[in-house]
Design a protein around this motif. Sequence first.
Motif, PDB file in Angstrom:
ATOM      1  N   PHE A   1       0.699  -1.334  -0.291  1.00 53.50           N
ATOM      2  CA  PHE A   1       0.010  -0.319   0.250  1.00 53.50           C
ATOM      3  C   PHE A   1       1.568   0.964   0.101  1.00 53.50           C
ATOM      4  O   PHE A   1       2.042   1.276   0.749  1.00 53.50           O
TER       5      PHE A   1
ATOM      6  N   ILE B   1      -5.258   8.497   2.644  1.00 50.78           N
ATOM      7  CA  ILE B   1      -5.832   7.874   2.002  1.00 50.78           C
ATOM      8  C   ILE B   1      -4.894   7.267   1.093  1.00 50.78           C
ATOM      9  O   ILE B   1      -3.919   7.268   0.575  1.00 50.78           O
ATOM     10  N   TRP B   2      -5.463   5.291   0.541  1.00 52.93           N
ATOM     11  CA  TRP B   2      -4.172   4.630   0.504  1.00 52.93           C
ATOM     12  C   TRP B   2      -4.320   4.036  -0.585  1.00 52.93           C
ATOM     13  O   TRP B   2      -5.737   3.744  -0.909  1.00 52.93           O
TER      14      TRP B   2
ATOM     15  N   PRO C   1     -15.950   0.217  -6.546  1.00 46.92           N
ATOM     16  CA  PRO C   1     -14.373   0.680  -5.327  1.00 46.92           C
ATOM     17  C   PRO C   1     -13.695   2.118  -6.081  1.00 46.92           C
ATOM     18  O   PRO C   1     -14.095   1.278  -8.048  1.00 46.92           O
TER      19      PRO C   1
ATOM     20  N   ASP D   1      -3.936   0.232  -2.730  1.00 48.78           N
ATOM     21  CA  ASP D   1      -3.031  -0.472  -3.378  1.00 48.78           C
ATOM     22  C   ASP D   1      -2.483  -1.172  -4.480  1.00 48.78           C
ATOM     23  O   ASP D   1      -2.656  -0.858  -5.710  1.00 48.78           O
TER      24      ASP D   1
ATOM     25  N   LEU E   1     -10.976   1.724   8.249  1.00 50.11           N
ATOM     26  CA  LEU E   1      -9.773   1.799   6.689  1.00 50.11           C
ATOM     27  C   LEU E   1     -11.615   1.016   5.568  1.00 50.11           C
ATOM     28  O   LEU E   1     -11.934   0.070   6.239  1.00 50.11           O
ATOM     29  N   THR E   2     -11.404   1.566   4.837  1.00 50.03           N
ATOM     30  CA  THR E   2     -12.996   1.167   4.077  1.00 50.03           C
ATOM     31  C   THR E   2     -12.380   1.965   2.131  1.00 50.03           C
ATOM     32  O   THR E   2     -12.078   2.684   2.300  1.00 50.03           O
ATOM     33  N   PRO E   3     -12.923   0.884   2.345  1.00 48.96           N
ATOM     34  CA  PRO E   3     -12.993   1.555   0.356  1.00 48.96           C
ATOM     35  C   PRO E   3     -13.138   2.342   0.072  1.00 48.96           C
ATOM     36  O   PRO E   3     -14.418   2.573   0.044  1.00 48.96           O
TER      37      PRO E   3
ATOM     38  N   VAL F   1      -6.883   0.157  -5.958  1.00 54.31           N
ATOM     39  CA  VAL F   1      -8.052   0.099  -5.099  1.00 54.31           C
ATOM     40  C   VAL F   1      -8.001   1.238  -4.015  1.00 54.31           C
ATOM     41  O   VAL F   1      -6.719   0.851  -3.444  1.00 54.31           O
ATOM     42  N   ASN F   2      -8.580   2.742  -4.218  1.00 56.94           N
ATOM     43  CA  ASN F   2      -8.389   3.337  -3.561  1.00 56.94           C
ATOM     44  C   ASN F   2      -9.359   3.146  -1.957  1.00 56.94           C
ATOM     45  O   ASN F   2     -10.173   2.524  -2.258  1.00 56.94           O
ATOM     46  N   TYR F   3      -8.709   3.355  -0.743  1.00 59.28           N
ATOM     47  CA  TYR F   3      -8.611   2.915   0.855  1.00 59.28           C
ATOM     48  C   TYR F   3      -9.193   4.503   1.547  1.00 59.28           C
ATOM     49  O   TYR F   3      -7.786   4.939   1.676  1.00 59.28           O
TER      50      TYR F   3
ATOM     51  N   TYR G   1      -8.934   5.922   5.494  1.00 58.36           N
ATOM     52  CA  TYR G   1      -8.289   5.640   6.552  1.00 58.36           C
ATOM     53  C   TYR G   1      -8.611   6.912   7.846  1.00 58.36           C
ATOM     54  O   TYR G   1      -8.349   7.457   6.436  1.00 58.36           O
TER      55      TYR G   1
END
Length: 61
Positions: free
Chosen positions: A8, A22-23, A53, A25, A43-45, A30-32, A34
Amino acid sequence: MGKDEDRFRKIYKQGKLTITEIWVDNVTGVNYLYHQDGYAGGLTPLLDREGKPIISSSSSY
């Protein structure tokens, strides 16, 4: 992806005590989102308007 590379990558950070990040993968794109406030965090997509997503293009990660 090499052994020393992280899965990540953080692309956005806001705040000191209450943190929003924002993280991305690096494998799937995919953006997550936090969010941390005190000792609690989650943490959520990130989703688009259709509930799918958000995926970064391979050139941006």
